[in-house]
Design an enzyme around this catalytic site. Structure first.
Site, PDB file in Angstrom:
ATOM      1  N   GLY A 378     -29.281  -3.837  47.509  1.00 25.97           N
ATOM      2  CA  GLY A 378     -30.342  -3.393  46.603  1.00 25.97           C
ATOM      3  C   GLY A 378     -31.266  -2.360  47.208  1.00 25.97           C
ATOM      4  O   GLY A 378     -32.381  -2.157  46.717  1.00 25.97           O
ATOM      5  N   GLY A 380     -31.282   0.666  47.001  1.00 24.34           N
ATOM      6  CA  GLY A 380     -31.568   1.798  46.127  1.00 24.34           C
ATOM      7  C   GLY A 380     -32.653   1.485  45.114  1.00 24.34           C
ATOM      8  O   GLY A 380     -33.070   2.352  44.346  1.00 24.34           O
ATOM      9  N   THR A 438     -23.568  -0.874  41.635  1.00 23.15           N
ATOM     10  CA  THR A 438     -24.471  -1.488  42.607  1.00 23.15           C
ATOM     11  C   THR A 438     -25.843  -0.836  42.504  1.00 23.15           C
ATOM     12  O   THR A 438     -26.010   0.191  41.851  1.00 23.15           O
ATOM     13  CB  THR A 438     -23.971  -1.316  44.057  1.00 23.15           C
ATOM     14  N   CYS A 439     -26.804  -1.447  43.173  1.00 21.40           N
ATOM     15  CA  CYS A 439     -28.141  -0.859  43.301  1.00 21.40           C
ATOM     16  C   CYS A 439     -28.400  -0.547  44.771  1.00 21.40           C
ATOM     17  O   CYS A 439     -29.505  -0.707  45.275  1.00 21.40           O
ATOM     18  CB  CYS A 439     -29.201  -1.815  42.768  1.00 21.40           C
ATOM     19  N   SER A 440     -27.352  -0.127  45.444  1.00 21.08           N
ATOM     20  CA  SER A 440     -27.434   0.169  46.872  1.00 21.08           C
ATOM     21  C   SER A 440     -27.171   1.648  47.117  1.00 21.08           C
ATOM     22  O   SER A 440     -26.421   2.286  46.371  1.00 21.08           O
ATOM     23  CB  SER A 440     -26.406  -0.662  47.643  1.00 21.08           C
TER      24      SER A 440
END
Length: 475
Positions: A378, A380, A438-440
């Site tokens: 996470g 990002g 993803t939120c990466s």
């Protein structure tokens, strides 16, 4: 009860001029406060909830480095509020205390609160979060509401901190001078400061619940409230909004309007719903791949809003939205209540974890697209508190963000889990596409996972193998 051997010694030394001089050196952020509303503190219940959150996510240190002992028991909460604004305040306070944990502990030692006071270990977390707020208010007295319910532990800690006011302000100023920093904000790691700056400048995103209201009705409603529709909200301080160029049902607002927006009926009635844009991009990517009667399988979605958005986008289809991994039946009433309020009708919950679902499961024979939202670092995410509230993430998420990154070992574990889930998704013979989101910002969780999965995919009975153009990646 809190008992300070030095309490009387310091309680009579208070000098407003000294406090003013010391606190001018010790502001908790490096930004100008001109025109900003004066901070007055929080209700007692917010401090208690923040302390319990902090207790669960605080950075644990080796025995040689322990400055302050924390108990294992949470504070008794008198009112578990479901109000999101209450929760937001508590999480934000806990997250702030976590970022400054080392500094706050040092201040407590340097000011002689520890070890000169006899303080029960289980109150240490409460002292930390209240100290953060105390210095953030420039050590000014908290303004209490007449009808506010008081909590004895909060009152005791507040009295203790007030009695050490000068010592605390001096310790904070010395800390700032030691690090040659304009404020303790500048002592934070650069990655954390950049993240905070980014969070303060990024716009807000909200999707329109077209099951309840049309985009035109939303525009007109906002215009009646003084909002003007523009092409871009970047660097605009007025009450404006814009339509996102990638998602037709997503609106963009300047970040400073959050407090104003959350109190209007459009949001209270679930006609507009705040959510990170990456999630909206993901569901729109799925929608673009569907035919009228195709089903969707959503994997590892902690966010009920993402499920709801997917449901609303397919409301006019005969599609079903299958959601796996919701194992706790205790959440069923909350899920059903939320989906009913939003107007979702085509959602089916699967109790199994994704890895345990057979690729030829009879329920999923019409699934044409799998939306995979794996657990990730996470990193990002610009605002971790909002992400936790909206995506129902674990509070451990805050710990990594408070440090500006995660360990290499944890990153490798996450990447391996993501790879296993992605390769399992690619084994569903009837599925024609996988949307991986993803939120990466870490390549190890994105490009590397996708590349490895494509290289080692098991074709099985699949007519056409996946390729990089078919496997979409939303960051």
């Amino acid at each position: 009860m809190l008992n300070s051997t030095g309490e009387l010694e310091f309680s009579n030394e208070e000098d407003p001029e000294i406090i003013s001089q010391l606190t001018s050196l010790a502001l908790s952020d490096g930004k100008s406060s001109a025109g900003a509303p004066e901070k007055t503190g929080y209700p007692d219940s917010v401090y208690v909830m923040a302390a319990n959150i902090f207790q669960g996510i605080r950075i644990e240190k080796s025995a040689q480095k322990v400055l302050i002992k924390y108990g294992n028991e949470p504070l008794r909460s008198f009112s578990e509020s479901e109000d999101q604004s209450f929760q937001r305040l508590s999480y934000e306070l806990a997250f702030s205390a976590l970022k400054y944990q080392d500094i706050l502990e040092t201040i407590l030692i340097d000011s002689c609160i520890f070890p000169s006071t006899t303080i029960p270990d289980h109150l240490s977390s409460l002292i930390i979060v209240m100290l953060y707020d105390f210095q953030d208010r420039k050590f000014q007295t908290r303004v209490l509401s007449d009808n506010e319910e008081s909590i004895s532990e909060v009152q005791e800690v507040e009295n203790l901190l007030n009695s050490f006011k000068i010592k605390l302000a001096a310790a904070l100023a010395r800390c700032r001078i030691k690090h040659d920093a304009l404020s303790i904000y500048h002592i934070l790691p650069e990655t954390v400061r950049k993240q905070e700056l980014r969070a303060s400048t990024l716009p807000l995103y909200a999707w329109i619940n077209t099951c309840k209201i049309s985009p035109e009705e939303v525009y007109n409603n906002l215009k009646r409230r003084g909002y003007n529709k523009v092409k871009s909200v970047l660097h605009i301080d007025d009450k404006v909004f814009a339509v996102d160029q990638h998602c037709y049902d997503v609106l963009i607002f300047p970040s400073h309007l959050k407090n104003d927006l959350i109190n209007i009926d459009l949001f209270k009635d679930y006609k507009l719903i705040f959510q990170d844009k990456s999630r909206s991009l993901a569901v729109h990517s799925v929608k673009a791949l569907l035919n009228m009667d195709d089903d969707i399988l959503m994997v590892n979605t902690g966010s009920w809003y993402t499920v709801a958005h997917m449901s609303i986008l397919t409301n006019n289809n005969t599609s079903k939205v299958f959601v796996c991994g919701v194992q706790s039946q205790a959440k069923d009433p909350d899920l059903k209540t939320l989906f009913t309020k939003i107007g979702c009708k085509n959602i089916e919950i699967l109790r199994e974890t994704f890895i345990n679902i057979e690729t030829k499961d009879h329920r999923l024979q019409k699934v044409k697209v799998i939306l995979l939202l794996p657990r990730c670092s996470g990193l990002g995410v610009s605002n971790p508190v909002e992400f936790i509230l909206n995506e129902h993430e674990d509070t451990e998420f805050l710990k990594d963000h408070s440090q500006g990154g995660i360990s290499v070992d944890k990153l490798h574990i996450l990447a391996q889990q993501q790879y296993e889930q992605l390769t399992h998704a690619m084994k569903f013979t009837k599925a024609q596409a996988v949307v991986y989101c993803t939120c990466s910002v870490c390549p190890e969780e994105n490009e590397a996972v996708v590349k490895k999965a494509l290289e080692f995919q098991d074709l099985g009975n699949k007519v056409q193998p996946y390729s990089g153009t078919l496997l979409r990646q939303c960051l």
